[in-house]
Design a protein around this motif. Structure first.
Motif, PDB file in Angstrom:
ATOM      1  N   PRO A 170       9.595  -7.392  12.955  1.00 37.19           N
ATOM      2  CA  PRO A 170      10.496  -8.171  13.836  1.00 37.19           C
ATOM      3  C   PRO A 170      10.807  -9.563  13.277  1.00 37.19           C
ATOM      4  O   PRO A 170      11.935 -10.048  13.404  1.00 37.19           O
ATOM      5  N   LEU A 171       9.819 -10.183  12.642  1.00 39.21           N
ATOM      6  CA  LEU A 171      10.051 -11.503  12.056  1.00 39.21           C
ATOM      7  C   LEU A 171      11.019 -11.426  10.885  1.00 39.21           C
ATOM      8  O   LEU A 171      11.862 -12.318  10.697  1.00 39.21           O
ATOM      9  N   MET A 172      10.899 -10.372  10.078  1.00 37.11           N
ATOM     10  CA  MET A 172      11.825 -10.196   8.961  1.00 37.11           C
ATOM     11  C   MET A 172      13.244  -9.991   9.483  1.00 37.11           C
ATOM     12  O   MET A 172      14.212 -10.530   8.946  1.00 37.11           O
ATOM     13  N   ILE A 173      13.390  -9.204  10.551  1.00 36.51           N
ATOM     14  CA  ILE A 173      14.708  -8.991  11.148  1.00 36.51           C
ATOM     15  C   ILE A 173      15.268 -10.313  11.671  1.00 36.51           C
ATOM     16  O   ILE A 173      16.472 -10.594  11.561  1.00 36.51           O
ATOM     17  N   LEU A 174      14.391 -11.155  12.222  1.00 38.17           N
ATOM     18  CA  LEU A 174      14.812 -12.467  12.708  1.00 38.17           C
ATOM     19  C   LEU A 174      15.394 -13.318  11.585  1.00 38.17           C
ATOM     20  O   LEU A 174      16.290 -14.136  11.812  1.00 38.17           O
ATOM     21  N   SER A 175      14.902 -13.105  10.355  1.00 36.93           N
ATOM     22  CA  SER A 175      15.403 -13.907   9.233  1.00 36.93           C
ATOM     23  C   SER A 175      16.890 -13.640   8.970  1.00 36.93           C
ATOM     24  O   SER A 175      17.582 -14.508   8.430  1.00 36.93           O
ATOM     25  N   PHE A 176      17.393 -12.454   9.356  1.00 37.80           N
ATOM     26  CA  PHE A 176      18.818 -12.175   9.170  1.00 37.80           C
ATOM     27  C   PHE A 176      19.670 -13.037  10.108  1.00 37.80           C
ATOM     28  O   PHE A 176      20.862 -13.244   9.854  1.00 37.80           O
ATOM     29  N   MET A 177      19.070 -13.535  11.181  1.00 39.29           N
ATOM     30  CA  MET A 177      19.783 -14.404  12.115  1.00 39.29           C
ATOM     31  C   MET A 177      19.803 -15.853  11.628  1.00 39.29           C
ATOM     32  O   MET A 177      20.487 -16.698  12.198  1.00 39.29           O
ATOM     33  N   GLU A 178      19.018 -16.117  10.568  1.00 41.35           N
ATOM     34  CA  GLU A 178      18.912 -17.475  10.033  1.00 41.35           C
ATOM     35  C   GLU A 178      19.564 -17.585   8.654  1.00 41.35           C
ATOM     36  O   GLU A 178      19.212 -18.469   7.868  1.00 41.35           O
ATOM     37  N   PRO A 212      -3.305  -4.132   8.536  1.00 42.84           N
ATOM     38  CA  PRO A 212      -2.010  -3.450   8.585  1.00 42.84           C
ATOM     39  C   PRO A 212      -1.389  -3.420   9.971  1.00 42.84           C
ATOM     40  O   PRO A 212      -0.184  -3.254  10.101  1.00 42.84           O
ATOM     41  N   SER A 213      -2.191  -3.562  11.031  1.00 42.06           N
ATOM     42  CA  SER A 213      -1.605  -3.594  12.368  1.00 42.06           C
ATOM     43  C   SER A 213      -0.715  -4.808  12.553  1.00 42.06           C
ATOM     44  O   SER A 213       0.130  -4.846  13.447  1.00 42.06           O
ATOM     45  N   LEU A 214      -0.882  -5.821  11.665  1.00 44.20           N
ATOM     46  CA  LEU A 214       0.018  -6.969  11.693  1.00 44.20           C
ATOM     47  C   LEU A 214       1.437  -6.578  11.308  1.00 44.20           C
ATOM     48  O   LEU A 214       2.371  -7.358  11.489  1.00 44.20           O
ATOM     49  N   THR A 253       9.340  -9.497   2.444  1.00 36.65           N
ATOM     50  CA  THR A 253       9.149  -9.417   3.892  1.00 36.65           C
ATOM     51  C   THR A 253       7.998 -10.295   4.347  1.00 36.65           C
ATOM     52  O   THR A 253       8.087 -10.988   5.368  1.00 36.65           O
ATOM     53  N   ALA A 254       6.889 -10.288   3.582  1.00 35.50           N
ATOM     54  CA  ALA A 254       5.719 -11.084   3.959  1.00 35.50           C
ATOM     55  C   ALA A 254       6.040 -12.577   3.951  1.00 35.50           C
ATOM     56  O   ALA A 254       5.696 -13.310   4.893  1.00 35.50           O
TER      57      ALA A 254
END
Length: 332
Positions: free
Chosen positions: A257-265, A249-251, A319-320
């Motif tokens: 942040p990676l999911m948020i990055l997907s909004f930029m793509e 879960p610490s992942l 998200t995953a």
């Protein structure tokens, strides 16, 4: 026959009993003192395995698929609710999304039958709200898959998908009808719009990384360790005391942040990924009662639910997968 529920309800002929849920085989084959804990724990590995296969089907590398699998199966939500029956439905999610993707791409009747029986397992997983929201996520995902097809193939895929759902409903009717009878007779206990409950947005990160925050505070929804106690830990190991629930879960600190990055793509993402982002936005607002979304809790059929945590597994799977996709782009 359980005469204590409403005016009585059958145990065998009832979707709430989840008699035909496939992983219940543990309860039927193994001694009672160990079977329940095997059943509870194996659900996580079952969901993770098909999340891995789903990632591979989406074109992720083995490492990216393993990353997505860990993010789904070992999310904070599943760790916290490890003993709850609605995880029966939630952890089937990668399986029937995977089968729906195969069905969209192939005209083979075997994919129709495979999806039918997986939806049958969903319908008989034991928790109506979890069934509804996971089924809704399946519908949305298939709509996204179909957008990649040419128009003649698209309508053919729609027909196969509808057939799979009709078959699943038909073979589930003996169990669904008894549930509906019980639900209608007990309807006054759960009126639409009654008891609407939204989680605090401050607990959103804890869905992915609950132990990062330390011990729980009184009344908090997610800030606490999973509780799996009984005979199995003394025979094998105590799952909650191994490094696995603490490490994976610490992942969550990477997934978000990676999911948020997907909004930029957005312009580079396929249609079904865009629909998944839409699911995340809408049900993030609904589950956590954000401004502008609270009214959805009063709109049918969402008004039938007083607790809006059940769309969250779809958010976690989306998200995953999206996070693994973005991670591969960053590493490339």
């Amino acid at each position: 026959w359980n005469y204590n529920n409403a005016l009585g309800t059958p145990l065998f002929g009832n979707m709430l009993s989840a008699v035909f849920y496939p992983l219940k085989i543990f309860l039927y084959l193994f001694p009672a003192f160990i079977s329940y804990e095997l059943y509870v724990m194996f659900r996580l590995w079952f969901g993770g395995f098909f999340a891995y296969l789903l990632g591979r089907k989406f074109g992720l590398a083995r490492a990216g698929s393993a990353f997505a699998s860990a993010g789904f199966a070992f999310s904070g939500y599943f760790q916290l609710f490890i003993n709850e029956n609605y995880l029966n439905a939630d952890l089937l999610l990668p399986l029937f999304i995977l089968l729906a993707l195969y069905l969209a791409q192939s005209k083979s009747k075997w994919w129709v039958l495979a999806l039918s029986f997986s939806i049958f397992a969903l319908f008989n997983s034991g928790h109506p709200e979890a069934i509804f929201y996971n089924w809704l996520f399946l519908m949305l995902s298939f709509l996204g898959f179909s957008l990649r097809l040419e128009k003649p193939e698209r309508f053919s895929a729609y027909f196969r998908f509808i057939c799979a759902n009709v078959i699943a409903v038909f073979i589930s009717l003996p169990l669904i009808l008894t549930f509906l009878e019980f639900w209608v007779r007990g309807y006054h206990f759960h009126l639409p719009g009654a008891g609407l409950y939204h989680y605090s947005i401050s607990e959103f990160l804890a869905l992915f990384s609950p132990w990062f925050f330390g011990p729980s505070s009184p009344g908090s929804a997610f800030f606490r360790k999973p509780e799996l106690t009984g005979q199995l830990p003394s025979l094998f190991f105590d799952y909650s005391k191994t490094s696995l629930p603490w490490l994976i879960p610490s992942l969550g600190l990477l997934f978000l942040p990676l999911m948020i990055l997907s909004f930029m793509e957005l312009k580079k993402l396929s249609g079904f990924y865009l629909l998944w982002l839409l699911w995340i936005i809408i049900f993030l607002g609904l589950s956590f009662g954000l401004p502008g979304f609270q009214f959805l809790g009063l709109v049918f059929p969402f008004s039938l639910s007083g607790n809006f945590k059940h769309p969250i597994p779809g958010m976690i799977l989306a998200t995953a997968i999206l996070s693994a996709l973005m991670l591969e782009k960053v590493l490339a």
